[in-house]
Design a protein around this motif. Sequence first.
Motif, PDB file in Angstrom:
ATOM      1  N   ALA A   8      -8.860 -50.102  62.279  1.00  0.00           N
ATOM      2  CA  ALA A   8     -10.112 -49.595  61.807  1.00  0.00           C
ATOM      3  C   ALA A   8      -9.924 -49.587  60.209  1.00  0.00           C
ATOM      4  N   THR A   9      -9.066 -49.079  59.816  1.00  0.00           N
ATOM      5  CA  THR A   9      -8.662 -49.074  58.428  1.00  0.00           C
ATOM      6  C   THR A   9      -8.690 -50.265  57.586  1.00  0.00           C
ATOM      7  N   ILE A  10      -8.008 -51.304  58.370  1.00  0.00           N
ATOM      8  CA  ILE A  10      -7.993 -52.571  57.834  1.00  0.00           C
ATOM      9  C   ILE A  10      -9.158 -53.272  57.887  1.00  0.00           C
ATOM     10  N   PHE A  11     -10.003 -52.829  58.903  1.00  0.00           N
ATOM     11  CA  PHE A  11     -11.480 -53.492  59.015  1.00  0.00           C
ATOM     12  C   PHE A  11     -12.285 -53.087  57.885  1.00  0.00           C
ATOM     13  N   LEU A  12     -11.986 -51.673  57.690  1.00  0.00           N
ATOM     14  CA  LEU A  12     -13.096 -51.062  56.506  1.00  0.00           C
ATOM     15  C   LEU A  12     -12.644 -51.633  55.273  1.00  0.00           C
ATOM     16  N   LEU A  13     -11.363 -51.604  55.107  1.00  0.00           N
ATOM     17  CA  LEU A  13     -10.870 -52.229  53.707  1.00  0.00           C
ATOM     18  C   LEU A  13     -11.407 -53.429  53.348  1.00  0.00           C
ATOM     19  N   VAL A  46      -8.619 -61.821  58.362  1.00  0.00           N
ATOM     20  CA  VAL A  46      -7.808 -60.398  58.549  1.00  0.00           C
ATOM     21  C   VAL A  46      -9.196 -59.537  59.108  1.00  0.00           C
ATOM     22  N   LEU A  47     -10.302 -59.523  58.404  1.00  0.00           N
ATOM     23  CA  LEU A  47     -11.553 -58.667  59.034  1.00  0.00           C
ATOM     24  C   LEU A  47     -11.860 -58.890  60.394  1.00  0.00           C
ATOM     25  N   TRP A  48     -11.992 -60.190  60.904  1.00  0.00           N
ATOM     26  CA  TRP A  48     -12.394 -60.386  62.243  1.00  0.00           C
ATOM     27  C   TRP A  48     -11.418 -60.342  63.160  1.00  0.00           C
ATOM     28  N   LEU A  49      -9.917 -60.475  62.829  1.00  0.00           N
ATOM     29  CA  LEU A  49      -8.931 -60.063  63.736  1.00  0.00           C
ATOM     30  C   LEU A  49      -8.764 -58.548  64.061  1.00  0.00           C
ATOM     31  N   SER A  50      -9.029 -57.678  62.860  1.00  0.00           N
ATOM     32  CA  SER A  50      -8.923 -56.409  62.817  1.00  0.00           C
ATOM     33  C   SER A  50      -9.990 -55.955  63.788  1.00  0.00           C
ATOM     34  N   TRP A  51     -11.026 -56.347  63.683  1.00  0.00           N
ATOM     35  CA  TRP A  51     -12.451 -56.115  64.412  1.00  0.00           C
ATOM     36  C   TRP A  51     -12.254 -56.170  65.884  1.00  0.00           C
ATOM     37  N   LEU A  54      -9.656 -53.790  67.036  1.00  0.00           N
ATOM     38  CA  LEU A  54     -10.031 -52.300  67.110  1.00  0.00           C
ATOM     39  C   LEU A  54     -11.061 -52.050  68.299  1.00  0.00           C
ATOM     40  N   CYS A  55     -11.665 -52.951  68.511  1.00  0.00           N
ATOM     41  CA  CYS A  55     -12.610 -52.771  69.842  1.00  0.00           C
ATOM     42  C   CYS A  55     -11.997 -52.718  71.208  1.00  0.00           C
ATOM     43  N   ASP A  56     -10.978 -53.534  71.089  1.00  0.00           N
ATOM     44  CA  ASP A  56     -10.075 -53.616  72.303  1.00  0.00           C
ATOM     45  C   ASP A  56      -9.128 -52.088  72.214  1.00  0.00           C
ATOM     46  N   SER A  57      -8.820 -51.645  71.000  1.00  0.00           N
ATOM     47  CA  SER A  57      -7.912 -50.417  71.327  1.00  0.00           C
ATOM     48  C   SER A  57      -8.609 -49.263  71.299  1.00  0.00           C
ATOM     49  N   ASP A  58      -9.908 -49.059  71.164  1.00  0.00           N
ATOM     50  CA  ASP A  58     -10.862 -48.122  71.085  1.00  0.00           C
ATOM     51  C   ASP A  58     -10.732 -47.016  72.252  1.00  0.00           C
ATOM     52  N   SER A  59     -10.288 -45.740  72.130  1.00  0.00           N
ATOM     53  CA  SER A  59     -10.077 -44.871  73.341  1.00  0.00           C
ATOM     54  C   SER A  59     -11.262 -44.493  73.641  1.00  0.00           C
ATOM     55  N   CYS A  60     -12.378 -44.406  72.890  1.00  0.00           N
ATOM     56  CA  CYS A  60     -13.693 -43.358  73.133  1.00  0.00           C
ATOM     57  C   CYS A  60     -14.466 -44.581  73.954  1.00  0.00           C
ATOM     58  N   HIS A  61     -14.610 -44.421  75.300  1.00  0.00           N
ATOM     59  CA  HIS A  61     -15.441 -45.472  76.154  1.00  0.00           C
ATOM     60  C   HIS A  61     -16.703 -44.968  76.660  1.00  0.00           C
ATOM     61  N   LEU A 135     -19.892 -47.588  66.371  1.00  0.00           N
ATOM     62  CA  LEU A 135     -20.569 -46.986  64.990  1.00  0.00           C
ATOM     63  C   LEU A 135     -19.732 -47.756  63.874  1.00  0.00           C
ATOM     64  N   LEU A 136     -18.476 -48.485  63.903  1.00  0.00           N
ATOM     65  CA  LEU A 136     -18.096 -48.865  62.874  1.00  0.00           C
ATOM     66  C   LEU A 136     -19.090 -50.546  62.668  1.00  0.00           C
ATOM     67  N   GLY A 137     -19.264 -51.006  63.940  1.00  0.00           N
ATOM     68  CA  GLY A 137     -20.082 -52.006  63.850  1.00  0.00           C
ATOM     69  C   GLY A 137     -21.578 -51.987  63.004  1.00  0.00           C
ATOM     70  N   LEU A 138     -22.195 -50.896  63.305  1.00  0.00           N
ATOM     71  CA  LEU A 138     -23.351 -50.564  62.288  1.00  0.00           C
ATOM     72  C   LEU A 138     -22.794 -50.358  60.868  1.00  0.00           C
ATOM     73  N   LEU A 139     -21.741 -49.960  60.656  1.00  0.00           N
ATOM     74  CA  LEU A 139     -21.322 -50.134  58.930  1.00  0.00           C
ATOM     75  C   LEU A 139     -21.076 -51.616  58.569  1.00  0.00           C
TER      76      LEU A 139
END
Length: 171
Positions: A8-13, A46-51, A54-61, A135-139
């Motif tokens: 998520a940090t890499i994606f936002l960066l 890097v943006l898309w790989l991180s995206w 992070l979607c795959d590792s999101d623990s809130c489902h 939520l990160l997708g909205l950003l």
Amino acid sequence: MPSFYLLATIFLLTLAIRSLYDFLKYRGKIKTSRPVFWLLFANMMVLWLSWFGLCDSDSCHYNFPDIVRYSGLGISLAGIILFLTALIQLRFFESDTAPLVKNGLYRVLRHPMYVAFICWLIGFPLFKQGCTAQLLGLLGIFNVLFWRALEEKMLIARIPEYREYRKTTWF
């Protein structure tokens, strides 16, 4: 879970780097060149790989019905097809002097790659059922719209026929 926060940090960066690039380009502080293009390309990879990671590792489902999940997968796959088709049709590196492409997908969509990005940002979290990723997708969508707005302004200033082209195309 720690991998999610790292991704998520890499994606936002990488979103911030791309937005800063577009802003500096719009202000005339950066000129497009092959080295700049390749740096931007690497940032986007890097943006898309991180995206996707992070979607795959999101623990809130969520527990979406299968129809919603697989619709998300379909939206993501449509985005991949749209992106690759647009990339093939573009045929040149980003350039301040490139001609306006108005054939193929570009006959209907002004920014098919941005539409593809939005498909990924909406579809993949639906498929993976990730709450935080949504939520990160909205950003991410906000950033894509920012990139598009700056690009539209630059194209209007650089290509006189662009205003007319906008009237006959979507997004």
